[in-house]
Write an enzyme that holds these catalytic residues in place. Structure first.
Site, PDB file in Angstrom:
ATOM      1  N   ASP A 113       0.799  -1.225   0.000  1.00  0.00           N
ATOM      2  CA  ASP A 113       0.000   0.000   0.000  1.00  0.00           C
ATOM      3  C   ASP A 113       0.828   1.270   0.000  1.00  0.00           C
ATOM      4  O   ASP A 113       0.464   2.264  -0.611  1.00  0.00           O
ATOM      5  CB  ASP A 113      -0.955   0.019   1.205  1.00  0.00           C
ATOM      6  CG  ASP A 113      -0.216   0.191   2.523  1.00  0.00           C
ATOM      7  OD1 ASP A 113       0.645  -0.661   2.840  1.00  0.00           O
ATOM      8  OD2 ASP A 113      -0.491   1.177   3.246  1.00  0.00           O
ATOM      9  N   ASP A 148       5.464   0.303   3.455  1.00  0.00           N
ATOM     10  CA  ASP A 148       5.654  -0.948   4.190  1.00  0.00           C
ATOM     11  C   ASP A 148       5.480  -2.136   3.246  1.00  0.00           C
ATOM     12  O   ASP A 148       5.423  -1.971   2.027  1.00  0.00           O
ATOM     13  CB  ASP A 148       4.664  -1.020   5.360  1.00  0.00           C
ATOM     14  CG  ASP A 148       3.217  -0.796   4.909  1.00  0.00           C
ATOM     15  OD1 ASP A 148       2.893  -1.155   3.759  1.00  0.00           O
ATOM     16  OD2 ASP A 148       2.426  -0.265   5.702  1.00  0.00           O
ATOM     17  N   TYR A 203      -6.045   1.000   8.582  1.00  0.00           N
ATOM     18  CA  TYR A 203      -7.119   1.312   7.626  1.00  0.00           C
ATOM     19  C   TYR A 203      -8.469   0.943   8.227  1.00  0.00           C
ATOM     20  O   TYR A 203      -9.228   0.164   7.664  1.00  0.00           O
ATOM     21  CB  TYR A 203      -6.884   0.601   6.291  1.00  0.00           C
ATOM     22  CG  TYR A 203      -5.668   1.133   5.570  1.00  0.00           C
ATOM     23  CD1 TYR A 203      -5.696   2.371   4.937  1.00  0.00           C
ATOM     24  CD2 TYR A 203      -4.466   0.425   5.567  1.00  0.00           C
ATOM     25  CE1 TYR A 203      -4.575   2.881   4.307  1.00  0.00           C
ATOM     26  CE2 TYR A 203      -3.336   0.924   4.934  1.00  0.00           C
ATOM     27  CZ  TYR A 203      -3.395   2.158   4.306  1.00  0.00           C
ATOM     28  OH  TYR A 203      -2.284   2.667   3.685  1.00  0.00           O
ATOM     29  N   GLU A 257       5.929   9.771   3.315  1.00  0.00           N
ATOM     30  CA  GLU A 257       5.545   8.439   2.841  1.00  0.00           C
ATOM     31  C   GLU A 257       4.618   8.533   1.631  1.00  0.00           C
ATOM     32  O   GLU A 257       3.624   9.259   1.656  1.00  0.00           O
ATOM     33  CB  GLU A 257       4.852   7.645   3.949  1.00  0.00           C
ATOM     34  CG  GLU A 257       4.577   6.196   3.565  1.00  0.00           C
ATOM     35  CD  GLU A 257       4.102   5.337   4.730  1.00  0.00           C
ATOM     36  OE1 GLU A 257       4.201   4.104   4.620  1.00  0.00           O
ATOM     37  OE2 GLU A 257       3.644   5.895   5.750  1.00  0.00           O
TER      38      GLU A 257
END
Length: 494
Positions: free
Chosen positions: A80, A83, A234, A474
């Site tokens: 995603d 990571d 999430y 990120e």
């Protein structure tokens, strides 16, 4: 034929508009370059066995046994963000938005030579989602990898040795949100492949229908079923109603089947059709659903859908600073600002909705009604352009927030694979704890994650190019996905 003529008029109209507008900071070639890079980014997020035509060649094969301990094949899909987890909800949302980008701004030539790359990016995900949806009866596999364990390591995906736990939703532990988003992704992608690969398109749509039925029959938020595996990463903060209406809208768009229209008409109120919310993201689909459904009123004058035009106007009015019902906050440099963590996800998704709604409005000369004020489609395009240009470098810091685009861009991206030496340059394994030296290093990332759009600056236009500041540094697939559509539009009209 009607759709093609509408698109042609739309782009001609805005081409004239942009020619007469204030001189752009970027040319059509710049937007085309950014478009190519924005799609290339997805190759850096690939999980599984990489194809021979892989262009980001610092990446290698990874997670080739995903699902094997559970007797299912869950190899493939996307990580995603920075990571090494495959989270189903943001992956499906990413896929829906990539497909929508192609549907609105791809098949008419706006993507030029990038259309096949965009379709490949979609297919990399849909191949995985199909497996996740069909591997076991009454089961949707929604995640691979233990996020808590993964976040204790800093290792490239090629070396990954953290637990590859598999999570699923079932009738006993439902997840209507993640299931319905998966249905949306498959249905939207079925439209993309309808002409070029009819058999694949049919498979996508058939599976989408089954997954949606599963989502609707066994209703619950997946956060309630999977708890700490998905929260706080999430969590489904908005619940699952928005995804059910969103899923039905995509299935209706893909099929024109009356049963989905009936579903929408019967369930619209209870599923949030009249809720005015002002943020579109992987979690909350309500503004986008209204804009998607407003197309039926604006382009086809379908009765019963005027409601969606009214509520789409409410959403757009909240974004326009000159509107009497403006609610959006902007930085001193003009960037839409929603929250400190990964703010650019809202900027890219909002820009895409502005351009899509402008396209729908232009089909019949419609305007946005904000109380006593009205705004034309050109106003929406101008607002979206401001956001797109800001991301690409027209901002107080004179920094591009897309890696690899422009003269100055983030060098310390919060991304394991990008920050750790590649297996080609460093064949020896780099273990879980050994990788932290690269997280904490002051040196630039050794591998350029071309096209990645990072979280972005704060509410005062300040940006810390710091790997440990993940809120700003990120990247994520769902930041890039709607940006693909926005860049395709401007590459054709600037």
């Amino acid at each position: 034929m009607h759709i093609l003529s509408t698109n042609t008029l739309f782009f001609f109209f805005f081409f004239l508009f942009l020619l007469t507008a204030t001189c752009s900071a970027f040319t059509s070639q710049d937007y085309s370059d950014a478009l190519e890079k924005s799609i290339l980014f997805f190759e850096g997020q690939r999980s599984g066995k990489l194809p021979a035509d892989q262009r980001l060649n610092w990446r290698g094969d990874s997670a080739l046994s995903d699902g094997s301990g559970y007797h299912v094949d869950l190899v493939g899909g996307y990580y995603d963000a920075g990571d090494n987890i495959k989270f189903g909800l943001p992956m499906a949302f990413t896929t829906t938005l990539l497909a929508w980008s192609v549907i609105e701004f791809g098949n008419d030539g706006s993507m030029n030579n990038q259309l096949e790359n965009a379709k490949a990016a979609i297919r990399w995900s849909t191949d995985y989602l199909l497996k996740a949806a069909t591997a076991s009866p009454d089961t949707l596999y929604v995640q691979v990898g233990d996020p808590n364990g993964d976040h204790k390591c800093w290792e490239r995906p090629e070396d990954m040795d953290t637990q590859r736990s598999v999570y699923k939703v079932t009738p006993q532990n439902p997840g209507s949100d993640v299931a319905s988003e998966t249905a949306s992704a498959l249905a939207a992608a079925s439209i993309v492949f309808k002409d070029s690969d009819p058999a694949y398109s049919s498979q996508l749509f058939t599976t989408a229908t089954k997954v949606f039925d599963f989502a609707d029959k066994y209703r619950a938020a997946y956060s309630d079923s999977l708890s700490s595996a998905v929260c706080p990463f999430y969590c489904s903060y908005s619940g699952y109603h928005d995804e059910l209406l969103w899923g039905a809208a995509w299935l209706y768009k893909a099929s024109e089947t009356s049963s989905f229209q009936d579903y929408i008409q019967s369930n619209a109120q209870t599923l949030g059709a009249t809720d005015d919310v002002y943020s579109f993201s992987w979690d909350d689909k309500r503004p986008a659903t209204k804009i998607l459904l407003s197309q039926r009123f604006l382009e086809k004058n379908t009765q019963g859908y005027e409601l969606y035009k009214q509520h789409s106007d409410n959403y757009i009015c909240s974004l326009i600073p000159e509107s009497p019902s403006a609610q959006a906050q902007y930085t001193p440099g003009g960037l839409l600002f929603k929250q400190s963590g990964s703010n650019l996800q809202y900027v890219t998704s909002t820009s895409f909705l502005l351009l899509t709604y402008a396209k729908y409005l232009s089909s019949n000369g419609g305007v946005v009604n904000c109380g006593a004020s009205t705004f034309t489609a050109e106003k929406l395009v101008a607002l979206a352009k401001k956001q797109v240009d800001y991301i690409l470098g027209d901002n107080p810091a004179r920094m591009s927030y897309m890696v690899g685009f422009g003269q100055r861009y983030p060098q310390h991206v919060h991304h394991r694979g990008s920050s750790v030496p590649s297996v080609k340059d460093h064949p020896a394994r780099i273990g879980c704890n050994d990788g932290f030296q690269y997280l904490n290093s002051g040196s630039p990332n050794p591998n350029t994650l071309v096209g990645a759009v990072v979280g972005g600056p704060d509410n005062r236009d300040n940006f810390a190019d710091d790997r440990n500041n993940y809120q700003q540094s990120e990247p994520a697939t769902y930041i890039n996905a709607p940006f693909v559509g926005a860049l395709a539009f401007f590459s054709a009209t600037a």
